[in-house]
Write a protein that holds these residues in place. Structure first.
Motif, short mmCIF file in Angstrom:
data_model
loop_
_atom_site.label_atom_id
_atom_site.label_comp_id
_atom_site.label_asym_id
_atom_site.label_seq_id
_atom_site.Cartn_x
_atom_site.Cartn_y
_atom_site.Cartn_z
N GLU A 134 118.73 36.79 113.03
CA GLU A 134 119.55 37.66 112.30
C GLU A 134 118.78 38.42 111.36
O GLU A 134 119.03 39.70 111.11
N VAL A 135 117.90 37.80 110.56
CA VAL A 135 117.13 38.37 109.72
C VAL A 135 116.10 39.47 110.18
O VAL A 135 116.17 40.49 109.72
N ALA A 136 115.30 39.08 111.47
CA ALA A 136 114.77 40.02 112.27
C ALA A 136 115.48 41.47 112.53
O ALA A 136 115.17 42.61 112.57
N GLU A 137 116.79 41.00 113.15
CA GLU A 137 117.41 42.24 113.47
C GLU A 137 118.00 43.17 112.01
O GLU A 137 117.88 44.36 112.33
N GLU A 138 118.24 42.31 111.22
CA GLU A 138 118.65 43.14 110.00
C GLU A 138 117.59 43.90 109.42
O GLU A 138 117.88 45.04 109.10
N LEU A 139 116.43 43.37 109.33
CA LEU A 139 115.28 44.11 108.92
C LEU A 139 114.47 45.00 109.97
O LEU A 139 113.56 45.70 109.52
N ASP A 140 115.13 44.92 111.12
CA ASP A 140 114.56 45.71 112.16
C ASP A 140 113.00 45.48 112.35
O ASP A 140 112.18 46.36 112.42
N VAL A 141 112.64 44.05 112.33
CA VAL A 141 111.27 43.58 112.57
C VAL A 141 111.34 42.68 113.75
O VAL A 141 112.16 41.86 113.76
N PRO A 142 110.17 42.20 114.32
CA PRO A 142 109.93 41.17 115.14
C PRO A 142 110.31 40.03 114.40
O PRO A 142 110.08 39.81 113.33
N ILE A 143 110.66 38.95 115.15
CA ILE A 143 110.73 37.62 114.69
C ILE A 143 109.40 37.02 113.95
O ILE A 143 109.34 36.14 113.21
N THR A 145 107.21 38.64 112.54
CA THR A 145 107.11 39.27 111.48
C THR A 145 107.96 38.47 110.28
O THR A 145 107.45 38.08 109.13
N VAL A 146 109.13 38.11 110.53
CA VAL A 146 110.08 37.27 109.71
C VAL A 146 109.33 35.90 109.43
O VAL A 146 109.27 35.59 108.27
N THR A 147 108.85 35.27 110.55
CA THR A 147 108.27 34.05 110.46
C THR A 147 106.97 34.16 109.57
O THR A 147 106.65 33.12 108.70
N SER A 148 106.02 35.09 109.77
CA SER A 148 104.70 35.15 108.87
C SER A 148 105.19 35.45 107.39
O SER A 148 104.62 34.85 106.46
N ARG A 149 106.19 36.53 107.18
CA ARG A 149 106.57 36.56 105.79
C ARG A 149 107.17 35.32 104.86
O ARG A 149 106.75 35.14 103.91
N LEU A 150 107.89 34.64 105.92
CA LEU A 150 108.63 33.47 105.26
C LEU A 150 107.43 32.41 104.95
O LEU A 150 107.24 31.81 103.91
N ALA A 151 106.35 32.30 105.60
CA ALA A 151 105.08 31.46 105.97
C ALA A 151 104.20 31.67 104.33
O ALA A 151 104.12 31.12 103.61
N ARG A 152 104.40 32.94 104.23
CA ARG A 152 103.48 33.46 103.20
C ARG A 152 104.31 33.14 101.64
O ARG A 152 103.60 32.58 100.84
N ALA A 153 105.51 33.46 101.88
CA ALA A 153 106.42 33.27 100.48
C ALA A 153 106.24 31.61 100.35
O ALA A 153 106.14 31.31 99.09
N ARG A 154 106.55 30.81 101.24
CA ARG A 154 106.53 29.57 101.09
C ARG A 154 105.20 28.79 100.63
O ARG A 154 105.28 27.96 99.64
N LEU A 155 104.20 29.64 101.04
CA LEU A 155 102.87 29.14 100.93
C LEU A 155 102.60 29.17 99.28
O LEU A 155 102.13 28.61 98.18
N LYS A 156 102.84 30.76 98.86
CA LYS A 156 102.62 30.86 97.57
C LYS A 156 103.48 30.03 96.54
O LYS A 156 103.31 29.73 95.33
N LEU A 157 105.00 29.80 97.10
CA LEU A 157 105.85 28.90 96.08
C LEU A 157 104.91 27.59 96.03
O LEU A 157 105.04 27.04 95.02
N ARG A 158 104.67 26.95 97.07
CA ARG A 158 104.06 25.68 97.09
C ARG A 158 102.78 25.73 96.21
O ARG A 158 102.56 24.56 95.48
N GLU A 159 102.03 26.56 96.21
CA GLU A 159 100.78 26.68 95.50
C GLU A 159 101.18 26.86 94.06
O GLU A 159 100.68 26.10 93.14
N TRP A 160 102.30 27.49 93.68
CA TRP A 160 102.70 27.96 92.47
C TRP A 160 103.27 26.45 91.68
O TRP A 160 103.11 26.19 90.55
N LEU A 161 104.05 25.66 92.79
CA LEU A 161 104.62 24.58 92.23
C LEU A 161 103.51 23.49 91.97
O LEU A 161 103.86 22.63 91.16
N GLU A 162 102.56 23.56 92.81
CA GLU A 162 101.48 22.34 92.68
C GLU A 162 100.69 22.78 91.34
O GLU A 162 99.51 21.78 91.15
N THR A 163 100.52 23.96 90.83
CA THR A 163 99.52 24.26 89.81
C THR A 163 100.35 24.00 88.44
O THR A 163 101.21 24.92 88.12
N THR A 164 100.40 22.75 88.00
CA THR A 164 101.26 22.54 86.79
C THR A 164 100.45 22.77 85.31
O THR A 164 101.08 22.42 84.18
#
Length: 180
Positions: A134-143, A145-164
């Protein structure tokens, strides 16, 4: 499809069904709902109706069973709600709630500092619960791309949460690559 005689007999039973439903629940709106549900179930289950039995007895039994089941379900829901509220009231910790609220605000601030593409995908999938497709269709990008963007966002969030050991503002500045 029911034959015309059966349809006519069902229609003739409506006032009696409503009267019976009203005696059961003592609420006109609920009685109307009971009759409607009974008719729907009867029509859907006509293949189970034995023509050698009385249609009125069969439909009254459907109505009564539905009413009793709905009453039992409502009682179970109320009981489970009461148990859940007891657990909530006994386990509520104001300090923990404040800390959780502050942490949520920090996470929200962090998410606001993500690159727009990554933030958009993270929110649509992780928060809104939408599918990758759904997200790929809405943004008009391949799946992918959605997967890699989500992975980058989650990685940055995880790194941020781990640095306390650093202040949230410093974390935001380091992970977003810019100034908070």
């Amino acid at each position: 499809m029911p034959d015309e005689n059966l349809k006519a007999e069902m229609i003739r039973l409506l006032p009696k069904l409503r009267s019976f439903a009203l005696r059961l629940c003592r609420n006109p709106e609920q009685a109307d709902d009971l009759v409607q549900t009974t008719c729907e179930r009867a029509i859907r289950s006509l293949d189970q109706f034995d023509p050698s039995t009385r249609l009125d007895s069969w439909m009254f039994r459907i109505l009564q069973n539905f009413y009793l089941n709905s009453q039992r379900d409502a009682a179970n829901r109320a009981r489970l709600f009461d148990v859940a509220m007891l657990d909530f009231e006994e386990s509520f910790d104001g300090d923990k709630a404040v800390a959780n609220s502050l942490e949520l605000q920090k996470v929200q601030a962090f998410i606001e500092h993500l690159d727009e593409d990554n933030r958009e995908v993270l929110l649509k999938i992780a928060v809104e619960g939408r599918s990758y497709k759904e997200v790929a269709e809405e943004l008009d990008v391949p799946i992918g791309t959605v997967t890699s963007r989500l992975a980058r966002a989650r990685l940055k969030l995880r790194e941020w949460l781990e640095t306390t050991d650093t202040a949230p503002e410093v974390k935001l500045r380091n992970l977003s690559g810019g100034v908070s």
